[in-house]
Design an enzyme around this catalytic site. Structure first.
Site, PDB file in Angstrom:
ATOM      1  N   GLU A  79      -6.253  -4.495   0.958  1.00  0.00           N
ATOM      2  CA  GLU A  79      -5.586  -5.656   0.367  1.00  0.00           C
ATOM      3  C   GLU A  79      -6.111  -6.926   1.027  1.00  0.00           C
ATOM      4  OE1 GLU A  79      -2.438  -7.721   1.507  1.00  0.00           O
ATOM      5  OE2 GLU A  79      -1.444  -6.266   2.833  1.00  0.00           O
ATOM      6  N   HIS A 132       4.497  -2.897   7.033  1.00  0.00           N
ATOM      7  CA  HIS A 132       4.822  -3.535   5.747  1.00  0.00           C
ATOM      8  C   HIS A 132       6.271  -3.308   5.337  1.00  0.00           C
ATOM      9  CE1 HIS A 132       4.049  -5.597   2.049  1.00  0.00           C
ATOM     10  NE2 HIS A 132       4.411  -4.554   1.332  1.00  0.00           N
ATOM     11  N   HIS A 143      -6.195  -6.868  -4.431  1.00  0.00           N
ATOM     12  CA  HIS A 143      -4.866  -7.435  -4.161  1.00  0.00           C
ATOM     13  C   HIS A 143      -4.991  -8.801  -3.489  1.00  0.00           C
ATOM     14  CE1 HIS A 143      -0.666  -7.686  -2.816  1.00  0.00           C
ATOM     15  NE2 HIS A 143      -0.391  -6.647  -3.593  1.00  0.00           N
ATOM     16  N   ASP A 193       5.132  -3.774  -7.574  1.00  0.00           N
ATOM     17  CA  ASP A 193       3.748  -4.094  -7.930  1.00  0.00           C
ATOM     18  C   ASP A 193       2.793  -2.988  -7.505  1.00  0.00           C
ATOM     19  OD1 ASP A 193       4.250  -4.830  -5.248  1.00  0.00           O
ATOM     20  OD2 ASP A 193       2.542  -6.193  -5.220  1.00  0.00           O
ATOM     21  N   HIS A 194       3.339  -1.916  -6.890  1.00  0.00           N
ATOM     22  CA  HIS A 194       2.522  -0.754  -6.523  1.00  0.00           C
ATOM     23  C   HIS A 194       3.005   0.540  -7.178  1.00  0.00           C
ATOM     24  CE1 HIS A 194       0.033  -2.676  -3.322  1.00  0.00           C
ATOM     25  NE2 HIS A 194       1.040  -3.542  -3.386  1.00  0.00           N
ATOM     26  N   HIS A 211       3.475   2.634  -1.443  1.00  0.00           N
ATOM     27  CA  HIS A 211       4.827   2.278  -1.018  1.00  0.00           C
ATOM     28  C   HIS A 211       5.668   1.922  -2.243  1.00  0.00           C
ATOM     29  CE1 HIS A 211       2.726  -1.601  -1.171  1.00  0.00           C
ATOM     30  NE2 HIS A 211       3.901  -2.217  -1.224  1.00  0.00           N
TER      31      HIS A 211
END
Length: 594
Positions: A204, A158, A414, A73-74, A69
Site C-alpha cells: 500500500e 493497522h 492503494h 475497502d478491502h 483485514h
C-alpha cells in the site's frame, strides 16, 4: 529460460478504495482482497470483475482469495464475488477478520438497501453463506492451499486481525501487505516481517509522500483542539470506523478526561463499545503487550467517561464530544450528526484518517464549504480539522518494510499516482530495485529467473564450505528430487562403477645421447624448481628413477633407438599435468641440456 509474474489491479491501482489485486504466479492465480469503493454508489464501487470472466466461472480461474483485514475497502465486495459472481474456491483470512467482517458488511447492507432503497445488492443470507467458506490462518502460520500454493501470515498492525500475506508457488513468491502500520500505538503492535526476500512486494502507498511528526505532538494537538471547543460550549464530531482508530482515540480521550476531571459528556455510537470490548477480549493475542499484560486486572476498553450515544442527544444544548461511524462521512450516523451540527461555527469536526475521493470527508478536507447532498445543498460553518491518526505506514515506514523483507521487485497500490511517483524515486534510489505503479486494469509482467532447488548432505556441505564454496560433483535427479552429490556419494548411491580418466604426453629426444637415468635426474632438478615456484607441489624421485607428484608420473624409455619422455596423469591433477606438458613442449631438449 525465464518465467514471469503477472499483476493486474482490479481496484486500488493508482487509487484508494475497492482494493483487489490479481496475481498470476507460476500458473496459479491469486486474488488479494475484494473491496468496495466508498466514493461511488453505482457499479464503479466494485472491482472490475469483468477482467476475470463472466459470472459463474470465477472458481475455474482464481486458485485462492485472501482478505487482508475487515475494512470495507478491502472486503466490501466479498459477498458479491462469492455469491453473485460465483467464486467457490479457497478463501483465507484471519480469525478476527472472519468475526468482524460480516458485522460491518451487514451494517453497510442495511444502509445501502434499507435506507437508500438499492435492490441489486447482496443479502444477509449471502453474507452468512460467504463467511461459511472462510478458512482462517494465524499469525506466523503457513498453510498449504494445494500442492503448489503455500500462504504465510505476518502481523500488520493497522486494525485488529490485519495481516500481510506471503504466497509461494514453486520458487517464486509475492508478499502482499494490505494496509499496515510500522508504528506501535496504544492498543496494537507494529507490523513485522522477516527477511523473506519475496520476488515481488505489493505494498500500500496511502501516505507515500508523508513523514509524520511525533505521535505525542499529534495527540497533544488533538486534545487541545477538543478541549478548546468544548470549553467554548461547542460540539466536536470525530468520524471513525468501528474498530481501530476509534479505540485508539477513546483511550486518549478517556485518559485526558480523567486527568483533567472534565464533566463534558463523551459519546460513542450505539453498539460500538460493546462490540469492541467483546472482540478485544476474544482476540487479546492480537493486541500489544501493554493491553495483554493489564487486561486481566483492568479492561482498557471499559470507559467510565464515554457512554452510548442516542439519536435524541443530537440536538441537546451544550458541549459534547461524539465518536460516530463511518470514518469518511459518506453515510450513517456520522453524516447525520454532521448535517445537524455543520451550521454552527462553535462546532468542530476532526477527521482523524484518510478519506477516499467522492466522500463527504474528502470534499471537506479539500476546502468545500457548500456541499450537495441527497436533500439539497448545505453550508458548512463549523471548523474542519485534519489530524492524521491513520494506522497506515508513512513513507518512512514503507521504506523500512522494504529494507526488512528485501524484495527483488516492488509494486505500489492503494495510493494516488502523483504520490506513488514520488515514492518510486525514493525506492529506486535507495534500494536499486525495479518499482511499478500499475493503474486499474493495467497488467505488468515481472520477469523472473527460474531457480532450481537441490539437496546436499551435511558432509558435502561442510567440504564445500572448507573449500571456499567450490563444489566438484554432480547434479542428480532421484525419486523426483534433485540431489547435489560428491563423486564418492554418486558412486555409492547410484551404484556406479568408478572410472579414472588418464591423460598422456610424450616428448621424443632426437639429438641427445644420454642415459635415461641422467635425463631423469636433470628433469627432476629443472621441473622441481619450476613447479615449486608455481606452487603446484614438489616432484619426488623414486628409486626406479621415475618422478611422481600426486597422480603425475614421468618416465624415460628407449623407443626405436631414441629416448622418449612419457608423462601421464589423471583428470584430478590436470593443472600439474598440463603445466608439465607445456614446459616440456616449450623447452624440449634445452630443459635437459642446460
Amino acid at each position: 529460460m525465464t518465467t514471469d509474474i503477472k499483476i493486474v489491479p482490479l481496484g486500488a491501482g493508482q487509487d484508494v478504495g475497492r482494493s483487489c489485486v490479481l496475481v498470476s504466479i507460476s500458473g496459479k492465480n491469486i486474488m488479494f482482497d475484494c473491496g468496495m469503493h466508498m466514493g461511488y454508489q453505482d457499479e464503479r464501487r466494485f472491482p472490475d470483475f469483468s477482467y476475470i470472466s463472466q459470472p459463474g466461472g470465477a472458481t475455474d480461474i482464481i486458485d485462492c482469495l485472501i482478505i487482508s483485514h475487515f475494512h470495507l475497502d478491502h472486503c466490501g465486495s466479498l459477498p458479491y464475488f462469492t455469491e453473485k459472481f460465483g467464486y467457490n474456491g479457497p478463501l483465507i483470512m484471519t480469525a478476527p477478520t472472519r468475526a468482524i467482517a460480516p458485522i460491518l458488511l451487514e451494517d453497510y447492507r442495511k444502509i445501502t438497501v434499507d435506507r437508500y432503497g438499492e435492490t441489486d445488492f447482496f443479502t444477509t443470507t449471502q453474507i452468512k453463506q460467504c463467511i461459511k467458506k472462510v478458512r482462517t490462518i494465524r499469525v506466523h502460520e503457513t498453510i498449504q492451499v494445494d500442492k503448489d500454493i503455500s500462504v504465510k501470515c505476518y502481523y500488520a498492525g493497522h486494525v485488529l486481525g490485519a495481516g500481510m500475506f506471503l504466497v509461494k508457488v514453486g520458487t517464486q513468491s509475492v508478499l502482499y501487505t494490505g494496509d499496515y502500520n510500522m508504528t506501535p500505538d496504544r492498543h496494537l503492535g507494529c507490523a513485522w516481517v522477516d527477511r523473506c526476500s519475496p520476488t515481488v512486494l505489493i505494498s500500500e502507498s496511502t501516505y507515500a509522500t508523508t513523514i509524520r511528526d511525533s505521535k505525542r505532538c499529534r495527540e497533544r494537538d488533538f486534545l487541545k483542539k477538543v478541549y478548546n471547543v468544548v470549553e467554548a460550549g461547542g460540539k466536536v464530531l470525530i468520524p471513525v470506523f468501528a474498530l481501530g482508530r476509534a479505540q485508539e482515540l477513546c483511550i486518549l480521550i478517556e485518559e485526558f478526561w480523567d486527568r483533567m476531571n472534565l464533566k463534558v459528556p463523551v459519546y460513542f455510537c450505539h453498539g460500538l463499545t460493546e462490540k469492541a470490548t467483546n472482540y478485544y477480549k476474544l482476540f487479546i493475542t492480537w493486541t500489544n503487550e501493554k493491553i495483554k499484560s493489564t487486561f486481566v486486572n483492568r479492561n482498557m476498553f471499559d470507559f467510565k467517561h464515554i457512554s452510548v450515544f442516542d439519536r435524541s442527544y443530537m440536538n441537546n444544548p451544550g458541549p459534547m464530544v461524539v465518536f460516530a461511524t463511518p470514518g469518511m462521512l459518506h453515510s450513517g450516523m456520522s453524516l447525520n450528526i454532521f448535517k445537524a451540527w455543520c451550521h454552527d461555527a462553535k462546532n468542530m469536526v476532526i477527521m482523524p484518517g484518510y478519506c477516499v475521493a467522492g466522500t463527504m470527508g474528502h470534499k471537506l478536507l479539500n476546502g468545500s464549504r457548500k456541499i450537495e447532498t441527497d436533500k439539497g445543498s448545505i453550508t458548512v460553518n463549523m471548523a474542519v480539522e485534519y489530524l492524521s491518526f491513520s494506522a497506515h505506514a508513512d513513507a518512512k515506514g514503507i521504506l523500512q518494510l522494504i529494507k526488512n523483507c528485501q524484495p527483488k521487485n516492488v509494486v505500489l497500490v492503494h495510493g494516488e499516482e502523483r504520490k506513488m511517483s514520488f515514492l518510486i524515486d525514493k525506492i529506486t534510489d535507495q534500494f536499486q530495485i525495479p518499482c511499478f505503479k500499475p493503474a486499474n486494469g493495467e497488467q505488468i509482467n515481472i520477469l523472473c529467473q527460474p531457480q532450481v532447488s537441490a539437496t546436499m548432505s551435511k558432509e558435502t556441505f561442510k567440504s564445500v564450505r572448507s573449500a571456499g564454496n567450490q563444489f566438484d560433483g554432480m547434479l542428480v535427479q532421484k525419486n523426483n528430487q534433485l540431489l547435489l552429490l560428491s563423486r564418492e556419494e554418486a558412486v555409492q548411491q547410484l551404484g556406479l562403477k568408478p572410472h579414472t580418466l588418464n591423460l598422456n604426453y610424450k616428448l621424443c629426444l632426437t639429438g641427445l645421447n644420454l642415459e635415461g637415468s641422467v635425463i631423469m635426474e636433470r628433469l627432476h632438478t629443472q621441473l622441481s624448481s619450476i613447479i615449486t615456484d608455481q606452487k603446484l607441489g614438489t616432484f619426488k624421485r623414486q628409486h626406479d628413477g621415475t618422478l611422481h607428484l600426486n597422480s603425475v608420473h614421468i618416465t624415460c624409455r628407449t623407443e626405436g633407438g631414441r629416448s622418449v619422455v612419457h608423462v601421464s596423469w589423471n583428470v584430478e591433477d590436470e593443472p600439474i599435468g598440463k603445466a608439465v606438458s607445456e614446459i616440456l613442449e616449450e623447452c624440449g631438449e634445452d630443459l635437459i641440456t642446460n
